[in-house]
Design a protein around this motif. Sequence first.
Motif, PDB file in Angstrom:
ATOM      1  N   GLU A   1       0.816  -1.220   0.000  1.00 54.11           N
ATOM      2  CA  GLU A   1       0.000   0.000   0.000  1.00 54.11           C
ATOM      3  C   GLU A   1       0.846   1.265   0.000  1.00 54.11           C
ATOM      4  O   GLU A   1       0.412   2.312  -0.486  1.00 54.11           O
TER       5      GLU A   1
ATOM      6  N   LYS B   1      -7.881  -2.792  -6.338  1.00 50.30           N
ATOM      7  CA  LYS B   1      -7.072  -2.251  -5.246  1.00 50.30           C
ATOM      8  C   LYS B   1      -7.373  -0.775  -5.018  1.00 50.30           C
ATOM      9  O   LYS B   1      -7.310  -0.283  -3.885  1.00 50.30           O
TER      10      LYS B   1
ATOM     11  N   GLU C   1     -10.238  -0.820  -2.817  1.00 51.35           N
ATOM     12  CA  GLU C   1      -9.867  -1.300  -1.473  1.00 51.35           C
ATOM     13  C   GLU C   1      -9.092  -0.245  -0.691  1.00 51.35           C
ATOM     14  O   GLU C   1      -9.447   0.081   0.452  1.00 51.35           O
ATOM     15  N   TYR C   2      -8.030   0.294  -1.286  1.00 50.58           N
ATOM     16  CA  TYR C   2      -7.191   1.258  -0.573  1.00 50.58           C
ATOM     17  C   TYR C   2      -7.899   2.584  -0.340  1.00 50.58           C
ATOM     18  O   TYR C   2      -7.514   3.355   0.540  1.00 50.58           O
TER      19      TYR C   2
ATOM     20  N   CYS D   1      -6.433   4.119   8.313  1.00 55.76           N
ATOM     21  CA  CYS D   1      -6.512   2.650   8.233  1.00 55.76           C
ATOM     22  C   CYS D   1      -6.475   1.984   9.603  1.00 55.76           C
ATOM     23  O   CYS D   1      -6.576   0.757   9.691  1.00 55.76           O
TER      24      CYS D   1
ATOM     25  N   CYS E   1      -0.518   3.878   4.295  1.00 52.55           N
ATOM     26  CA  CYS E   1      -1.715   4.150   3.498  1.00 52.55           C
ATOM     27  C   CYS E   1      -1.718   5.567   2.938  1.00 52.55           C
ATOM     28  O   CYS E   1      -2.612   5.931   2.179  1.00 52.55           O
TER      29      CYS E   1
END
Length: 426
Positions: A192, A224, A227-228, A301, A318
């Motif tokens: 990440e 991704k 997701e991130y 996160c 992150c």
Amino acid sequence: MALALDLQHEEIQRTLNRDGGDVPADFETAMAIFKASLDSWARTEQDRAMARSICRAIVLDGDAIKESRDIEEQASSDRRRALSEDADVDNEGVPQPEDGLGERLNEEPLDDDMLNKLTALYVHGMGPSEEAESSSQAAARDENATRLSNHVRDCAACNADVPFFDSVRCPCGHEYCRACIAELFDASLGDESLFPPRCCGDSIPLGLNQIFLPSTLVRKYHAKELEYGTTNRTYCHEPTCSTFVPPSSIQGNVALCSRCGSQTCTMCKGQSHQEDCPEDITTQELLLYAKDMGWQRCLKCRTLVELNTGCNHITCRCGAEFCYVCGVQWKDCSCDQWDEDRLVDRANNIVDRVAGAEHLDEIARAAIVERERRNLVENHQCMHDTWTSRQGTFRCEECYDELPQYIYECRQCRIMACRRCRFHRL
């Protein structure tokens, strides 16, 4: 451009017809060469227009092309399933992008660099072939292809010479070949801190650059990206699965895993339950221990972070930036920017790198430590603009890889980083 070329042709004709057409032979030859050059420019402009038209067609028809391709892939998948009961489907459970390909590509303008690449691909044989070309047109196309093939770029990662139309130019000006840019995007999927892919601190846009990447990699990148970009993420509670559950698969406090079908509680992150969410004793004990140790949690996160040396400005993997003392977003609090003891510890670490530091007397070492401490105070928000190489075996302070020959050191804040972290992580 077409108007300018037409005016130039008219000017040539007027010049040749002046004085009753009585012009020196050398001048007439020069005008003929000039006219041939204008014709070549006209053909090049036609090729550019065709390349632009092809690219627009790809952008506008992207959804239809993708739908057709998905149908073909589904048919092929069904056939494999029919032939083998234990066939495995790639990327099962990976969420697909919700918006269309054409809409995403339409967001990216056609800059000159991308247009030139498309033009080069066109003259290399990717253009339409319905109409027959004359011998002069074919010769001109071959000439353009040879000329464009001679324009090479130096890949910033592998230092290979690649044709300019087969390279990706980053916002910072560095260029990468297909293999290296794909490696950058692929590495960002598993780390990440490397997402989104970037060079010299600037993000590398996907956009039209996705024509240089495998389609499977592009799909994984979009997954991704979702997701991130999600705060308070939920992953499947099954240890053998642990698949990310997108917000679209969450109803209330129940997250349904599209890979294994398990249901996960979004509150405690354990197995879904009917009654009230029980208190996670293990997590609470860990948080109490972290509080006693002075650790801080990322505001985005929720990862636990421990600071040993340096200032209180924390940049999480992150991408979130927050204060180590209070945990709020960086610069939104009035906390001290550094702890004096941690700052001195960092200065001592820097002095330890100096050859012969172990033989320094106490007074000389204290003077060097104080100099480095003042330097850290001045550059605690360093942008890492200038670097120098250090010979010898050192450890990257970002990825912790140990380099056997040399490593880079920031001239301002003295952080050490390998080539990859210098360009793509910091």
